[in-house]
Scaffold this motif. Structure first.
Motif, short mmCIF file in Angstrom:
data_model
loop_
_atom_site.label_atom_id
_atom_site.label_comp_id
_atom_site.label_asym_id
_atom_site.label_seq_id
_atom_site.Cartn_x
_atom_site.Cartn_y
_atom_site.Cartn_z
N GLY A 135 4.60 5.52 -5.27
CA GLY A 135 4.76 5.47 -6.72
C GLY A 135 3.81 6.41 -7.43
N PHE A 136 2.57 6.46 -6.97
CA PHE A 136 1.58 7.37 -7.55
C PHE A 136 2.00 8.82 -7.34
N LEU A 137 2.46 9.14 -6.14
CA LEU A 137 2.90 10.51 -5.86
C LEU A 137 4.12 10.89 -6.69
N LEU A 138 5.04 9.97 -6.89
CA LEU A 138 6.19 10.25 -7.75
C LEU A 138 5.76 10.56 -9.17
N GLY A 139 4.78 9.83 -9.67
CA GLY A 139 4.27 10.10 -11.01
C GLY A 139 3.61 11.46 -11.11
N GLY A 159 0.82 -1.22 0.00
CA GLY A 159 0.00 0.00 0.00
C GLY A 159 0.85 1.26 0.00
N ILE A 160 1.85 1.28 0.87
CA ILE A 160 2.75 2.43 0.92
C ILE A 160 3.51 2.57 -0.39
N SER A 161 3.97 1.46 -0.96
CA SER A 161 4.69 1.51 -2.24
C SER A 161 3.81 2.06 -3.35
N PHE A 162 2.56 1.65 -3.37
CA PHE A 162 1.64 2.13 -4.39
C PHE A 162 1.42 3.63 -4.25
N VAL A 163 1.18 4.10 -3.04
CA VAL A 163 0.94 5.52 -2.81
C VAL A 163 2.17 6.34 -3.18
#
Length: 95
Positions: free
Chosen positions: A19-23, A13-17
């Motif tokens: 990654g989304f924020l980096l994008g 979950g943290i990795s997904f969030v």
């Protein structure tokens, strides 16, 4: 066993969030590069030697496009690269 599964789910979950924020940040804080600078950079040898007086090939390419650096300033590239840079800049000026 539940602790391990919970840890894995939270990590994903943290990795997904993140990654989304980096994008999102990549789009928000993007710096547009002059396409002419990119074309000049492509013909340079890429040794980043500093013999031209700039800290690297990117700086030299930007200087050439801005008219601050001579097209024959790249010593490792020699006359062949100078001709290519001149053609790129003249082609853009004539367009």
């Amino acid at each position: 066993m539940r602790v391990i599964i919970a840890t894995i789910i939270i990590s994903f979950g943290i990795s997904f969030v993140l990654g989304f924020l980096l994008g999102v940040f990549k789009k928000v804080f993007a710096i547009e590069v002059n396409p002419l600078v990119a074309k000049v950079r492509e013909v340079l040898p890429g040794v980043n030697c500093g013999a031209c007086g700039y800290p690297g090939c990117d700086g030299f390419a930007a200087g050439c496009v801005a008219g601050e650096a001579p097209t024959n300033g790249c010593r490792p590239g020699g006359p062949k690269v100078a001709e290519q840079i001149g053609a790129i800049i003249k082609g853009a000026a004539g367009a």
